[in-house]
Design a protein around this motif. Structure first.
Motif, PDB file in Angstrom:
ATOM      1  N   ASP A   4       0.831  -1.203   0.000  1.00  0.00           N
ATOM      2  CA  ASP A   4       0.000   0.000   0.000  1.00  0.00           C
ATOM      3  C   ASP A   4       0.867   1.255   0.000  1.00  0.00           C
ATOM      4  N   GLU A   5       1.998   1.221   0.723  1.00  0.00           N
ATOM      5  CA  GLU A   5       2.869   2.390   0.778  1.00  0.00           C
ATOM      6  C   GLU A   5       3.529   2.640  -0.574  1.00  0.00           C
ATOM      7  N   LEU A   6       3.729   1.585  -1.360  1.00  0.00           N
ATOM      8  CA  LEU A   6       4.363   1.726  -2.658  1.00  0.00           C
ATOM      9  C   LEU A   6       3.360   2.083  -3.753  1.00  0.00           C
ATOM     10  N   ASN A   7       2.071   1.993  -3.436  1.00  0.00           N
ATOM     11  CA  ASN A   7       1.026   2.249  -4.406  1.00  0.00           C
ATOM     12  C   ASN A   7       0.760   3.745  -4.488  1.00  0.00           C
ATOM     13  N   PRO A   8       0.968   4.374  -5.653  1.00  0.00           N
ATOM     14  CA  PRO A   8       0.744   5.813  -5.739  1.00  0.00           C
ATOM     15  C   PRO A   8      -0.725   6.210  -5.618  1.00  0.00           C
ATOM     16  N   ALA A   9      -1.640   5.281  -5.905  1.00  0.00           N
ATOM     17  CA  ALA A   9      -3.070   5.579  -5.775  1.00  0.00           C
ATOM     18  C   ALA A   9      -3.556   5.090  -4.415  1.00  0.00           C
ATOM     19  N   PRO A  10      -4.053   6.018  -3.580  1.00  0.00           N
ATOM     20  CA  PRO A  10      -4.623   5.547  -2.307  1.00  0.00           C
ATOM     21  C   PRO A  10      -5.702   4.504  -2.577  1.00  0.00           C
ATOM     22  N   VAL A  11      -5.780   3.512  -1.705  1.00  0.00           N
ATOM     23  CA  VAL A  11      -6.639   2.351  -1.954  1.00  0.00           C
ATOM     24  C   VAL A  11      -8.098   2.750  -2.137  1.00  0.00           C
ATOM     25  N   ALA A  12      -8.603   3.673  -1.327  1.00  0.00           N
ATOM     26  CA  ALA A  12     -10.014   4.061  -1.438  1.00  0.00           C
ATOM     27  C   ALA A  12     -10.306   4.692  -2.796  1.00  0.00           C
ATOM     28  N   LYS A  13      -9.431   5.575  -3.256  1.00  0.00           N
ATOM     29  CA  LYS A  13      -9.639   6.199  -4.568  1.00  0.00           C
ATOM     30  C   LYS A  13      -9.538   5.164  -5.671  1.00  0.00           C
ATOM     31  N   ARG A  14      -8.546   4.281  -5.543  1.00  0.00           N
ATOM     32  CA  ARG A  14      -8.381   3.228  -6.550  1.00  0.00           C
ATOM     33  C   ARG A  14      -9.644   2.368  -6.618  1.00  0.00           C
ATOM     34  N   ASP A  15     -10.151   1.968  -5.462  1.00  0.00           N
ATOM     35  CA  ASP A  15     -11.356   1.124  -5.435  1.00  0.00           C
ATOM     36  C   ASP A  15     -12.563   1.859  -6.007  1.00  0.00           C
ATOM     37  N   ASN A  16     -12.678   3.168  -5.705  1.00  0.00           N
ATOM     38  CA  ASN A  16     -13.789   3.953  -6.254  1.00  0.00           C
ATOM     39  C   ASN A  16     -13.714   4.001  -7.778  1.00  0.00           C
ATOM     40  N   LEU A  17     -12.512   4.232  -8.301  1.00  0.00           N
ATOM     41  CA  LEU A  17     -12.360   4.309  -9.752  1.00  0.00           C
ATOM     42  C   LEU A  17     -12.603   2.950 -10.397  1.00  0.00           C
ATOM     43  N   LEU A  18     -12.120   1.891  -9.763  1.00  0.00           N
ATOM     44  CA  LEU A  18     -12.355   0.551 -10.320  1.00  0.00           C
ATOM     45  C   LEU A  18     -13.850   0.233 -10.319  1.00  0.00           C
ATOM     46  N   ALA A  19     -14.571   0.693  -9.302  1.00  0.00           N
ATOM     47  CA  ALA A  19     -16.023   0.480  -9.260  1.00  0.00           C
ATOM     48  C   ALA A  19     -16.704   1.235 -10.401  1.00  0.00           C
ATOM     49  N   LEU A  20     -16.269   2.470 -10.653  1.00  0.00           N
ATOM     50  CA  LEU A  20     -16.832   3.240 -11.775  1.00  0.00           C
ATOM     51  C   LEU A  20     -16.565   2.534 -13.093  1.00  0.00           C
ATOM     52  N   LEU A  21     -15.343   2.059 -13.266  1.00  0.00           N
ATOM     53  CA  LEU A  21     -14.963   1.401 -14.517  1.00  0.00           C
ATOM     54  C   LEU A  21     -15.662   0.060 -14.701  1.00  0.00           C
ATOM     55  N   SER A  22     -16.138  -0.518 -13.607  1.00  0.00           N
ATOM     56  CA  SER A  22     -16.793  -1.826 -13.676  1.00  0.00           C
ATOM     57  C   SER A  22     -18.280  -1.716 -14.012  1.00  0.00           C
ATOM     58  N   ARG A  23     -18.812  -0.503 -13.997  1.00  0.00           N
ATOM     59  CA  ARG A  23     -20.229  -0.338 -14.334  1.00  0.00           C
ATOM     60  C   ARG A  23     -20.463  -0.731 -15.780  1.00  0.00           C
ATOM     61  N   ARG A  24     -21.700  -1.094 -16.086  1.00  0.00           N
ATOM     62  CA  ARG A  24     -22.037  -1.545 -17.432  1.00  0.00           C
ATOM     63  C   ARG A  24     -21.702  -0.491 -18.481  1.00  0.00           C
ATOM     64  N   ASP A  25     -21.949   0.798 -18.153  1.00  0.00           N
ATOM     65  CA  ASP A  25     -21.662   1.863 -19.116  1.00  0.00           C
ATOM     66  C   ASP A  25     -20.301   2.511 -18.881  1.00  0.00           C
ATOM     67  N   GLY A  26     -19.523   2.000 -17.917  1.00  0.00           N
ATOM     68  CA  GLY A  26     -18.183   2.513 -17.674  1.00  0.00           C
ATOM     69  C   GLY A  26     -18.189   3.915 -17.106  1.00  0.00           C
ATOM     70  N   ALA A  27     -17.129   4.680 -17.388  1.00  0.00           N
ATOM     71  CA  ALA A  27     -16.995   6.030 -16.859  1.00  0.00           C
ATOM     72  C   ALA A  27     -16.193   6.889 -17.825  1.00  0.00           C
ATOM     73  N   THR A  28     -16.451   8.193 -17.776  1.00  0.00           N
ATOM     74  CA  THR A  28     -15.676   9.133 -18.578  1.00  0.00           C
ATOM     75  C   THR A  28     -14.497   9.624 -17.751  1.00  0.00           C
ATOM     76  N   ILE A  29     -13.533  10.229 -18.418  1.00  0.00           N
ATOM     77  CA  ILE A  29     -12.393  10.838 -17.712  1.00  0.00           C
ATOM     78  C   ILE A  29     -12.925  11.861 -16.699  1.00  0.00           C
ATOM     79  N   ALA A  30     -13.911  12.669 -17.115  1.00  0.00           N
ATOM     80  CA  ALA A  30     -14.467  13.701 -16.225  1.00  0.00           C
ATOM     81  C   ALA A  30     -15.084  13.077 -14.969  1.00  0.00           C
ATOM     82  N   GLU A  31     -15.797  11.970 -15.124  1.00  0.00           N
ATOM     83  CA  GLU A  31     -16.393  11.295 -13.960  1.00  0.00           C
ATOM     84  C   GLU A  31     -15.312  10.765 -13.033  1.00  0.00           C
ATOM     85  N   MET A  32     -14.245  10.229 -13.610  1.00  0.00           N
ATOM     86  CA  MET A  32     -13.149   9.711 -12.789  1.00  0.00           C
ATOM     87  C   MET A  32     -12.401  10.846 -12.097  1.00  0.00           C
ATOM     88  N   MET A  33     -12.247  11.988 -12.778  1.00  0.00           N
ATOM     89  CA  MET A  33     -11.613  13.158 -12.163  1.00  0.00           C
ATOM     90  C   MET A  33     -12.433  13.628 -10.964  1.00  0.00           C
TER      91      MET A  33
END
Length: 79
Positions: A4-33
């Motif tokens: 976790d210390e070596l991971n540049p993306a904090p785990v909560a943000k990473r998990d949130n983004l992975l959840a967005l990307l896992s949706r049926r319609d995915g996510a836009t760059i703006a939504e991920m930002m």
């Protein structure tokens, strides 16, 4: 150092983004930002570095006329 210390993306943000990307319609760059508070280059770096390279997930994108590009983790059944 833990992974976790070596991971540049904090785990909560990473998990949130992975959840967005896992949706049926995915996510836009703006939504991920908005979800992460990151700038566009950081989101793109996350997609390329973390999603594709480190996690080895199949990232797809689709562009519909008049709409922003949508990114999605392509989850293959039976893996």
């Amino acid at each position: 150092a833990s992974s976790d210390e070596l991971n540049p993306a904090p785990v909560a943000k990473r998990d949130n983004l992975l959840a967005l990307l896992s949706r049926r319609d995915g996510a836009t760059i703006a939504e991920m930002m908005e979800a992460s508070g990151w700038q566009q280059p950081s989101v793109r770096g996350f997609l390329a570095g973390t999603v594709k390279t480190r996690l080895r997930l199949a990232l797809t994108s689709k562009k519909t006329a008049g709409e922003p590009r949508r990114y999605r983790i392509d989850t293959k059944r039976g893996r």
